[in-house]
Design a protein around this motif. Structure first.
Motif, PDB file in Angstrom:
ATOM      1  N   ILE A 359     -40.606 -18.781  -5.282  1.00 49.56           N
ATOM      2  CA  ILE A 359     -41.095 -20.202  -5.886  1.00 49.56           C
ATOM      3  C   ILE A 359     -42.167 -20.599  -7.292  1.00 49.56           C
ATOM      4  CG2 ILE A 359     -41.845 -21.436  -4.497  1.00 49.56           C
ATOM      5  CD1 ILE A 359     -39.221 -23.750  -5.241  1.00 49.56           C
ATOM      6  N   THR A 400     -38.077 -20.789   4.129  1.00 46.88           N
ATOM      7  CA  THR A 400     -37.517 -21.402   2.824  1.00 46.88           C
ATOM      8  C   THR A 400     -38.874 -22.441   1.665  1.00 46.88           C
ATOM      9  OG1 THR A 400     -36.036 -22.875   1.742  1.00 46.88           O
ATOM     10  CG2 THR A 400     -36.632 -23.894   3.282  1.00 46.88           C
ATOM     11  N   SER A 402     -40.054 -25.317  -1.034  1.00 46.78           N
ATOM     12  CA  SER A 402     -38.843 -26.042  -2.027  1.00 46.78           C
ATOM     13  C   SER A 402     -40.270 -27.164  -2.947  1.00 46.78           C
ATOM     14  CB  SER A 402     -38.726 -27.254  -2.092  1.00 46.78           C
ATOM     15  OG  SER A 402     -37.873 -27.938  -2.967  1.00 46.78           O
ATOM     16  N   ASP A 404     -41.856 -30.109  -5.174  1.00 45.60           N
ATOM     17  CA  ASP A 404     -41.417 -31.421  -5.834  1.00 45.60           C
ATOM     18  C   ASP A 404     -42.586 -31.975  -7.051  1.00 45.60           C
ATOM     19  OD1 ASP A 404     -43.889 -32.411  -5.288  1.00 45.60           O
ATOM     20  OD2 ASP A 404     -43.731 -33.137  -3.129  1.00 45.60           O
ATOM     21  N   ASN A 439     -33.633 -25.265   5.742  1.00 47.16           N
ATOM     22  CA  ASN A 439     -34.036 -24.720   4.429  1.00 47.16           C
ATOM     23  C   ASN A 439     -34.180 -26.392   3.739  1.00 47.16           C
ATOM     24  OD1 ASN A 439     -33.444 -21.985   4.419  1.00 47.16           O
ATOM     25  ND2 ASN A 439     -30.489 -23.066   4.390  1.00 47.16           N
ATOM     26  N   TRP A 441     -34.829 -28.536   0.499  1.00 46.83           N
ATOM     27  CA  TRP A 441     -34.586 -28.721  -0.792  1.00 46.83           C
ATOM     28  C   TRP A 441     -34.628 -29.797  -1.518  1.00 46.83           C
ATOM     29  CZ3 TRP A 441     -31.094 -27.151   2.349  1.00 46.83           C
ATOM     30  CH2 TRP A 441     -30.391 -26.482   2.193  1.00 46.83           C
ATOM     31  N   GLN A 442     -34.695 -30.424  -2.845  1.00 40.87           N
ATOM     32  CA  GLN A 442     -35.604 -31.202  -3.353  1.00 40.87           C
ATOM     33  C   GLN A 442     -33.926 -31.969  -3.654  1.00 40.87           C
ATOM     34  OE1 GLN A 442     -38.991 -32.960  -3.753  1.00 40.87           O
ATOM     35  NE2 GLN A 442     -39.040 -30.300  -2.290  1.00 40.87           N
ATOM     36  N   LEU A 448     -35.794 -35.901   0.463  1.00 34.41           N
ATOM     37  CA  LEU A 448     -35.223 -34.356   0.666  1.00 34.41           C
ATOM     38  C   LEU A 448     -33.942 -33.886   0.998  1.00 34.41           C
ATOM     39  CD1 LEU A 448     -38.691 -32.710   1.973  1.00 34.41           C
ATOM     40  CD2 LEU A 448     -38.413 -32.898  -0.313  1.00 34.41           C
ATOM     41  N   SER A 619     -32.319 -20.323   1.214  1.00 34.48           N
ATOM     42  CA  SER A 619     -32.170 -20.389  -0.088  1.00 34.48           C
ATOM     43  C   SER A 619     -33.486 -20.326  -0.901  1.00 34.48           C
ATOM     44  CB  SER A 619     -32.261 -21.839  -0.112  1.00 34.48           C
ATOM     45  OG  SER A 619     -33.214 -22.899  -0.006  1.00 34.48           O
ATOM     46  N   GLY A 620     -33.836 -19.422  -1.862  1.00 36.43           N
ATOM     47  CA  GLY A 620     -34.900 -19.430  -1.932  1.00 36.43           C
ATOM     48  C   GLY A 620     -35.791 -17.915  -2.103  1.00 36.43           C
ATOM     49  N   HIS A 623     -35.658 -15.815  -7.518  1.00 39.77           N
ATOM     50  CA  HIS A 623     -36.582 -16.562  -8.344  1.00 39.77           C
ATOM     51  C   HIS A 623     -36.206 -16.404  -9.949  1.00 39.77           C
ATOM     52  CE1 HIS A 623     -38.361 -19.910  -9.720  1.00 39.77           C
ATOM     53  NE2 HIS A 623     -39.793 -19.231 -10.207  1.00 39.77           N
TER      54      HIS A 623
END
Length: 797
Positions: A359, A400, A402, A404, A439, A441-442, A448, A619-620, A623
């Protein structure tokens, strides 16, 4: 992928010491750049190569690759070798009208195809042979016993032959030979310059042919032997026993009659050259006697190719698909492809473990998360820094990542922990079911989404980055979520093992499952093309789904998709889509076309993607960074490709060929492109192929016999068909080929098949025979009724 998960966890304990050592040295950055390894494939006797020492390689205009060895001559279509061997019991060749089954000798030194599509074959101990119209013809030049080192055709179609006893020219039509310097020290290499002048080089030095005579050209630095001689633009690339040079025979373009013996030499900085070839980008590759193989760089220098060191490369060639072919002295035939992918898998940087997530860091750099190798921060200046998480090996197993809006990094681990990293300082934010990967995510401002097992939670975060509250999304209970994507029409798409759901305010407003036409419930990736109002859904094992106007079109390996597993989907800004899967990376050049067959191009280890498998399922895993580069988490390390390096990509166009025909197991002679069968022939077997030197495993075939097959018959990867019987008459057999995701070849390989009906089975013969039979029957009946038997007349009672 389950195996990879178990394998990765089993390494956690072993990696603990390494991780802690990396944490201890966190202040010491490592300069890391993506490394491009060449895509290498080695062919040996196990693949059908007749001998491990390869002396010559050339691609013919029909696409076949011909390989000369000390064990015979081989023809290669990308998948299999067909070997042609000589009759070792025959006498030295004379002029032969009848074609032979193989060349004059199995010890092949050089190969050359002329503009007639004739393949010229130079041997070590039996002179010269030529392959034309499907047969070998032996030419009695130099008594049929000399060593032929090189062959070259001149613009006037004269064939020049460099032998161990001199240089000769050959009129190929009348087979007349003319010697230039018979009984000399011999020559090993031939080349022409930009003006078409012929040059010969070998142990006796370098010569140019002028006015019917060879004139010596003085070599630089006291060298006496020529090891490499190739055309280089208007000049020559010349390798002596000491170094590599460029020779310009016409340094002054204003000279009306330049003297080619008084040209200019320029040293190129390569010692001990042995062979050279120019690649599709116009850069030279040079093999040396010391085992090195170097490539010309854009700055005019040279870079080593460490993967090819010590291979003993002695001959080099290039094909029409951009592959380089290297013959080695004892290690077989090597195919080298340009590396498209850069790799970050350096053990010293802690990147040789299974990649999990990548990411952007918001400042031009990237974060990399590995399975049990922790977290790494690759800054925009190229320095790689290990980022400690919580000083425990099990917390180093990242699943994972993420980022912000405040730039804080959120890390989900394989042990169910959520960690927040701010300014290089980690802190534990929360924990879910132990041993279950999460996992994250925003999800809007200050919230979250955390998926743990078969539950998904909305988590509120306070100003200090602590969990202020959480609740479960009941509409998703019992579903394992792999990805979450904001939806164009509001809400979010949730991708998981029950399909794809769109939720607004935690209520399902749209769903795509097998009931609605999705190819598999095991959904892994989603991309929404808002401009085209099209939804793409990737699945594990079920291929790719295109959803438009409420209709689902499925693509898998049966209708053009390279890989049936799609773990991530990335657009490249050029209208193309890139898919990560178990077999490698798939490119869709024209994804917006709504067609039954999809075009795709697969990239694997031969393209520098080593190892090829994408480590999806979280996820991720993939990218696209701010520079447009595409990143993929691999089962070992990470890979990157810049789509700008591939502005136009199309599947390889294939050329099908009919190779052999047999009836009842006995080979048949094909005259031109026609075959005449004997009466009542049975078991007609046709073998065909298509030249695919880059990705032969992707080749698919279809065929039809006009007058017998109603339509094209899909043969898959099968390269032969057997007809137990063929109807009487004339038929046309056709075969087409395509690469995975490509279109069927525009031209078919065809064979006219004549199965003549015996004269006594022809319709008019049968009609005549029937008529005659009826006449005989009728006549016999009439005769019997008009003639009374003698015994009846004599004995009326």
């Amino acid at each position: 992928m389950r195996f990879i998960e178990i394998w990765s966890r089993s390494l956690c304990l072993a990696a603990a010491v390494f991780v802690l050592a990396g944490v201890a040295s966190a202040s010491t950055p490592t300069r890391v750049q993506p490394a491009h390894q060449v895509g290498l494939r080695v062919f040996t006797g196990d693949d059908g190569l007749p001998q491990s020492g390869v002396n010559a390689v050339v691609q013919a205009r029909d696409g076949y690759l011909w390989i000369g060895t000390f064990g015979g001559l081989a023809r290669f279509d990308g998948l299999s070798f067909k070997v042609f061997r000589s009759n070792s019991s025959q006498e030295p060749p004379r002029v032969q009208e009848q074609p032979q089954a193989g060349p004059a000798s199995d010890r092949i030194l050089t190969l050359h195809e002329d503009d007639r599509h004739w393949l010229w074959i130079g041997t070590q101990d039996a002179g010269l042979s030529v392959y034309r119209q499907g047969g070998f013809h032996h030419l009695p030049v130099c008594g049929g016993t000399c060593q032929v080192n090189d062959i070259l055709q001149a613009p006037d179609r004269t064939v020049w032959v460099a032998t161990g006893i001199g240089l000769l020219s050959l009129d190929p039509v009348h087979q007349r030979e003319t010697w230039i310097d018979y009984a000399s020290a011999g020559h090993s290499h031939l080349a022409r310059d930009g003006r078409g002048r012929l040059y010969a080089g070998g142990d006796d030095g370098l010569f140019v042919l002028a006015d019917g005579q060879l004139r010596r050209i003085a070599l630089p630095d006291g060298a006496g032997r020529v090891r490499v001689l190739e055309t280089d633009g208007g000049g020559l690339l010349v390798g002596t026993q000491h170094a590599l040079y460029r020779y310009d025979p016409d340094p002054n373009p204003d000279t009306n009659r330049p003297d080619p013996t008084q040209g200019q030499w320029r040293a190129l900085g390569v010692a001990n050259p042995a062979a050279a070839v120019k690649d599709a980008d116009g850069r030279w590759w040079v093999a040396t006697d010391t085992g090195r193989l170097v490539q010309q760089s854009g700055a005019g220098g040279w870079r080593d190719i460490p993967e090819l060191f010590g291979k003993g490369v002695s001959s080099l060639a290039r094909d029409g698909e951009g592959n380089l072919w290297m013959g080695s002295g004892s290690k077989g035939l090597l195919r080298v492809r340009k590396s498209l992918f850069g790799l970050i898998s350096a053990p010293r940087a802690g990147m040789n473990m299974a990649g999990r997530a990548v990411i952007a860091d918001g400042d031009g750099g990237l974060w990399f998360g590995s399975s049990c190798a922790g977290l790494r921060h690759w800054r925009r200046d190229g320095d790689m820094l290990p980022q400690p998480i919580l000083q425990k090996s099990y917390d180093e197993c990242v699943t994972t990542l993420s980022l912000d809006r405040e730039g804080a990094l959120w890390v989900g681990t394989a042990q169910g922990r959520l960690i927040r990293v701010v300014n290089g300082k980690p802190q534990r934010a929360g924990a879910w079911e132990a041993g279950v990967p999460i996992n994250v995510w925003q999800y809007g401002d200050g919230r979250l989404l955390v998926a743990s097992g078969r539950s998904t939670f909305v988590v509120a975060i306070d100003a200090q980055g602590r969990i202020a509250g959480q609740h479960r999304i009941e509409a998703l209970q019992g579903m394992s979520i792999n990805n979450v994507v904001a939806a164009a029409r509001g809400g979010h798409w949730f991708v998981g093992d029950r399909g794809v759901f769109r939720l607004i305010d935690e209520q399902v407003v749209e769903r795509w499952t097998p009931r609605e036409g999705l190819s598999s419930r095991f959904a892994r990736a989603l991309y929404e093309d808002r401009a085209a109002a099209t939804l793409w859904v990737g699945t594990y094992g079920g291929g790719l789904n295109r959803i438009h106007d409420g209709q689902v079109r499925r693509y898998d390996s049966q209708n053009g998709l390279f890989d049936d597993t799609v773990s991530c989907i990335l657009p490249d800004g050029q209208g193309r889509l890139w898919l990560g899967g178990n077999r490698g990376v798939t490119l869709l050049p024209t994804p917006r076309a709504d067609t039954a067959q999809i075009e795709s191009v697969g990239y694997t280890a031969s393209d520098g993607l080593i190892p090829a498998e994408i480590n999806g399922g979280h996820s991720g895993a993939c990218h696209r960074d701010t520079r447009g580069r595409l990143w993929f988490s691999l089962v070992e390390g990470f890979a990157v490709i810049d789509p700008a390096d591939l502005p136009v990509v199309q599947p390889v166009p294939l050329r099908p060929h009919i190779e052999e025909v047999a009836v009842a197991g006995r080979g048949q002679k094909i005259v031109g492109s026609s075959l005449t069968l004997q009466p009542f022939a049975r078991s007609l077997e046709i073998h065909y192929s298509a030249i695919n030197l880059s990705r032969p495993w992707e080749t698919r075939y279809r065929f039809r016999l006009l007058g017998f097959d109603h339509d094209w018959v899909d043969a898959g990867q099968n390269r032969s068909i057997v007809y137990t019987s063929v109807p009487w008459g004339e038929h046309l057999f056709e075969v087409q080929a395509r690469s995975q995701g490509g279109r069927w070849s525009a031209d078919s390989a065809s064979l006219k098949i004549l199965n003549p009906q015996p004269w006594y089975l022809r319709p008019w013969i049968l009609i005549l025979a029937t008529a005659l039979g009826l006449l005989a029957l009728v006549g016999g009946t009439q005769f019997g009724t008009s003639h009374e038997p003698t015994w009846a007349r004599k004995n009326p009672d």
